[in-house]
Write a protein that holds these residues in place. Structure first.
Motif, PDB file in Angstrom:
ATOM      1  N   ALA A 141       0.831  -1.206   0.000  1.00 22.51           N
ATOM      2  CA  ALA A 141       0.000   0.000   0.000  1.00 22.51           C
ATOM      3  C   ALA A 141       0.863   1.251   0.000  1.00 22.51           C
ATOM      4  CB  ALA A 141      -0.921  -0.011   1.222  1.00 22.51           C
ATOM      5  N   PHE A 142       1.880   1.281   0.833  1.00 21.49           N
ATOM      6  CA  PHE A 142       2.807   2.412   0.915  1.00 21.49           C
ATOM      7  C   PHE A 142       3.466   2.662  -0.436  1.00 21.49           C
ATOM      8  CE2 PHE A 142       7.272   3.725   1.559  1.00 21.49           C
ATOM      9  CZ  PHE A 142       7.099   4.933   2.231  1.00 21.49           C
ATOM     10  N   THR A 143       3.951   1.607  -1.061  1.00 27.47           N
ATOM     11  CA  THR A 143       4.705   1.744  -2.316  1.00 27.47           C
ATOM     12  C   THR A 143       3.819   2.166  -3.474  1.00 27.47           C
ATOM     13  OG1 THR A 143       6.341   0.135  -1.594  1.00 27.47           O
ATOM     14  CG2 THR A 143       6.143   0.495  -3.965  1.00 27.47           C
ATOM     15  N   GLU A 144       2.646   1.565  -3.597  1.00 26.25           N
ATOM     16  CA  GLU A 144       1.805   1.908  -4.744  1.00 26.25           C
ATOM     17  C   GLU A 144       1.194   3.298  -4.610  1.00 26.25           C
ATOM     18  OE1 GLU A 144      -0.723  -1.158  -6.286  1.00 26.25           O
ATOM     19  OE2 GLU A 144       0.858  -2.676  -6.105  1.00 26.25           O
ATOM     20  N   GLN A 145       0.980   3.777  -3.391  1.00 27.70           N
ATOM     21  CA  GLN A 145       0.572   5.172  -3.204  1.00 27.70           C
ATOM     22  C   GLN A 145       1.700   6.108  -3.645  1.00 27.70           C
ATOM     23  OE1 GLN A 145      -0.636   5.729   0.890  1.00 27.70           O
ATOM     24  NE2 GLN A 145      -2.272   4.202   0.748  1.00 27.70           N
ATOM     25  N   ALA A 146       2.925   5.786  -3.228  1.00 27.00           N
ATOM     26  CA  ALA A 146       4.073   6.606  -3.611  1.00 27.00           C
ATOM     27  C   ALA A 146       4.318   6.554  -5.121  1.00 27.00           C
ATOM     28  CB  ALA A 146       5.320   6.142  -2.859  1.00 27.00           C
ATOM     29  N   LEU A 147       4.135   5.385  -5.720  1.00 24.16           N
ATOM     30  CA  LEU A 147       4.280   5.249  -7.173  1.00 24.16           C
ATOM     31  C   LEU A 147       3.281   6.131  -7.907  1.00 24.16           C
ATOM     32  CD1 LEU A 147       5.339   3.844  -9.755  1.00 24.16           C
ATOM     33  CD2 LEU A 147       3.667   2.034  -9.329  1.00 24.16           C
ATOM     34  N   HIS A 148       2.033   6.124  -7.462  1.00 18.31           N
ATOM     35  CA  HIS A 148       1.007   6.964  -8.083  1.00 18.31           C
ATOM     36  C   HIS A 148       1.433   8.432  -8.055  1.00 18.31           C
ATOM     37  CE1 HIS A 148      -3.483   8.335  -8.206  1.00 18.31           C
ATOM     38  NE2 HIS A 148      -2.846   8.544  -9.351  1.00 18.31           N
ATOM     39  N   GLU A 199      -5.358   2.634 -14.706  1.00 18.35           N
ATOM     40  CA  GLU A 199      -5.252   3.448 -15.920  1.00 18.35           C
ATOM     41  C   GLU A 199      -4.087   4.423 -15.860  1.00 18.35           C
ATOM     42  OE1 GLU A 199      -8.047   6.510 -18.565  1.00 18.35           O
ATOM     43  OE2 GLU A 199      -8.919   5.310 -16.953  1.00 18.35           O
ATOM     44  N   TRP A 200      -3.812   4.959 -14.666  1.00 17.90           N
ATOM     45  CA  TRP A 200      -2.738   5.955 -14.558  1.00 17.90           C
ATOM     46  C   TRP A 200      -1.352   5.353 -14.820  1.00 17.90           C
ATOM     47  CZ3 TRP A 200       0.631   4.429 -10.820  1.00 17.90           C
ATOM     48  CH2 TRP A 200       0.132   3.730  -9.705  1.00 17.90           C
ATOM     49  N   ALA A 201      -1.256   4.014 -14.834  1.00 12.30           N
ATOM     50  CA  ALA A 201       0.037   3.367 -15.066  1.00 12.30           C
ATOM     51  C   ALA A 201       0.269   3.007 -16.520  1.00 12.30           C
ATOM     52  CB  ALA A 201       0.142   2.113 -14.208  1.00 12.30           C
ATOM     53  N   ALA A 215       4.438   9.603  -7.832  1.00  9.24           N
ATOM     54  CA  ALA A 215       5.598   9.795  -8.696  1.00  9.24           C
ATOM     55  C   ALA A 215       5.184   9.881 -10.162  1.00  9.24           C
ATOM     56  CB  ALA A 215       6.598   8.652  -8.492  1.00  9.24           C
ATOM     57  N   VAL A 216       4.238   9.046 -10.560  1.00  8.61           N
ATOM     58  CA  VAL A 216       3.754   9.078 -11.941  1.00  8.61           C
ATOM     59  C   VAL A 216       3.083  10.410 -12.242  1.00  8.61           C
ATOM     60  CG1 VAL A 216       2.098   8.054 -13.553  1.00  8.61           C
ATOM     61  CG2 VAL A 216       3.541   6.576 -12.140  1.00  8.61           C
ATOM     62  N   MET A 217       2.303  10.925 -11.288  1.00  6.42           N
ATOM     63  CA  MET A 217       1.658  12.218 -11.483  1.00  6.42           C
ATOM     64  C   MET A 217       2.690  13.341 -11.649  1.00  6.42           C
ATOM     65  SD  MET A 217      -1.542  11.515 -11.588  1.00  6.42           S
ATOM     66  CE  MET A 217      -1.023   9.957 -12.338  1.00  6.42           C
ATOM     67  N   LEU A 218       3.899  13.119 -11.105  1.00  4.27           N
ATOM     68  CA  LEU A 218       4.960  14.120 -11.202  1.00  4.27           C
ATOM     69  C   LEU A 218       5.914  13.847 -12.366  1.00  4.27           C
ATOM     70  CD1 LEU A 218       5.795  14.548  -7.395  1.00  4.27           C
ATOM     71  CD2 LEU A 218       4.554  16.145  -8.875  1.00  4.27           C
ATOM     72  N   GLY A 219       5.625  12.809 -13.166  1.00  5.70           N
ATOM     73  CA  GLY A 219       6.390  12.605 -14.384  1.00  5.70           C
ATOM     74  C   GLY A 219       7.233  11.357 -14.477  1.00  5.70           C
ATOM     75  N   ALA A 220       7.222  10.490 -13.482  1.00  6.20           N
ATOM     76  CA  ALA A 220       7.997   9.248 -13.587  1.00  6.20           C
ATOM     77  C   ALA A 220       7.465   8.400 -14.737  1.00  6.20           C
ATOM     78  CB  ALA A 220       7.932   8.470 -12.278  1.00  6.20           C
ATOM     79  N   GLY A 221       8.374   7.819 -15.503  1.00  3.13           N
ATOM     80  CA  GLY A 221       7.954   7.066 -16.682  1.00  3.13           C
ATOM     81  C   GLY A 221       8.351   5.605 -16.683  1.00  3.13           C
ATOM     82  N   GLN A 222       9.109   5.190 -15.657  1.00  2.00           N
ATOM     83  CA  GLN A 222       9.540   3.799 -15.565  1.00  2.00           C
ATOM     84  C   GLN A 222       9.361   3.309 -14.136  1.00  2.00           C
ATOM     85  OE1 GLN A 222      13.017   3.596 -18.988  1.00  2.00           O
ATOM     86  NE2 GLN A 222      13.621   4.225 -16.942  1.00  2.00           N
ATOM     87  N   TYR A 223       8.946   2.048 -14.013  1.00  2.00           N
ATOM     88  CA  TYR A 223       8.773   1.428 -12.705  1.00  2.00           C
ATOM     89  C   TYR A 223       9.636   0.175 -12.661  1.00  2.00           C
ATOM     90  CZ  TYR A 223       6.375  -0.741  -8.675  1.00  2.00           C
ATOM     91  OH  TYR A 223       6.072  -1.323  -7.467  1.00  2.00           O
ATOM     92  N   LEU A 224      10.632   0.174 -11.784  1.00  2.00           N
ATOM     93  CA  LEU A 224      11.533  -0.951 -11.617  1.00  2.00           C
ATOM     94  C   LEU A 224      11.132  -1.708 -10.351  1.00  2.00           C
ATOM     95  CD1 LEU A 224      13.043   1.024 -13.525  1.00  2.00           C
ATOM     96  CD2 LEU A 224      15.160   0.340 -12.382  1.00  2.00           C
TER      97      LEU A 224
END
Length: 304
Positions: free
Chosen positions: A84-91, A117-119, A93-102
């Motif tokens: 839960a912590f990580t996927e909230q943070a990922l969301h 959809e946001w991913a 990050a994506v809203m701020l422009g992250a384009g890759q998820y490792l």
């Protein structure tokens, strides 16, 4: 780990059980159950319920109640909370422009197959030991929908030197693109030197503004002050052939990250995890409360 990870299978079981038996889950992994065969799911449940005397010596109740108690007490808090912590943070990050998820040490993580959809604009890289990666590939081919086009498998032993060459050779990977990396369940099983080397390689590979999410055992983990659940977990991991190797005080972690060019952006201790991630669930299902695992903290770091 030369064979498929047993701890990864148990984590998948815990996520699946929680999603199946709770109307208001902490984290709803809707595909975790599909990662396990019926036989595996049944056998893990039986083994865990039969271990109630180890986990909760004073427990009294049926086998079904014993399984619920073991899952809620020992198995699920960390897999649920850190996801839960990580996927909230990922969301974010994506809203701020992250384009890759490792996803390092991807195990049986299902994000790639239930991505929201946001991913859709992300390029997702699942990085894990070849044995676990091959086992997961077989499971997803048999049990889950076709692999999305933006998902890439990178079989790599993170303990081997220059593993990042395999990532650099992966389709669409761009080392200049702001990225989000998750390293869940990894810090426990590497020495401090190995974990620092792993973070250093990632930090050198990825650009400023990239994020790194991970959980880690705190400095009391291997001391008599460790919580009851932690002491049991250390024994379980050793018996599974995946012994825990290291723990960190906050100053140690801060220095390690600084040496890698990273800054702590968010940090949650067990009481903070329970309040932030579990409280809504506990309010709605007070008969089965959850609390964050003893001596496990969550961290989100960012490259300067």
């Amino acid at each position: 780990m030369k064979n498929r990870s047993l701890t990864a299978l148990v984590s998948a079981f815990a996520r699946a059980y929680h999603a199946e038996y709770n109307q208001h889950p902490v984290f709803n992994d809707s595909l975790a159950r599909a990662m396990l065969t019926d036989e595996e799911y049944h056998n893990i449940g039986v083994q865990m319920s039969q271990g109630i005397g180890f986990f909760l010596p004073d427990f009294k109740g049926s086998q079904e109640e014993a399984l619920r108690a073991v899952v809620d007490f020992q198995l699920s808090p960390t897999p649920l909370g850190r996801a839960a912590f990580t996927e909230q943070a990922l969301h974010n990050a994506v809203m701020l422009g992250a384009g890759q998820y490792l996803i390092l040490g991807a195990g049986y993580d299902t994000f790639a197959y239930r991505q929201p959809e946001w991913a859709s604009q992300l390029q997702i890289y699942e990085i894990d030991h070849p044995a676990t990666a091959e086992d997961k590939r077989r499971r997803t081919a048999e049990l889950l929908p076709p692999k999305p086009a933006n998902v890439h498998e990178v079989p790599a032993d993170l303990a081997e030197p220059r593993w990042e060459k395999l990532l650099l050779a992966a389709p669409e990977f761009d080392p200049s693109r702001i990225s989000f990396s998750s390293l869940l369940g990894i810090s426990y099983y590497l020495t401090k030197t190995e974990f620092e080397q792993l973070l250093s390689v990632l930090a050198e590979l990825l650009p400023a503004g990239s994020s790194f999410a991970f959980d880690y055992p705190d400095g009391r983990t291997f001391t008599p002050e460790a919580g009851e659940r932690t002491q049991k977990q250390i024994k379980i991991a050793a018996q599974a052939g995946e012994p825990m190797q290291a723990s960190y005080t906050y100053p140690e972690l801060e220095q390690l990250l600084e040496d890698c060019g990273l800054l702590i952006y968010r940090h949650l201790t067990p009481p903070e995890i329970t309040k932030e991630l579990f409280q809504a669930y506990n309010d709605k299902q007070p008969e089965h409360p959850l609390s964050a695992f003893d001596n496990v903290n969550y961290c989100l770091a960012v490259k300067r």
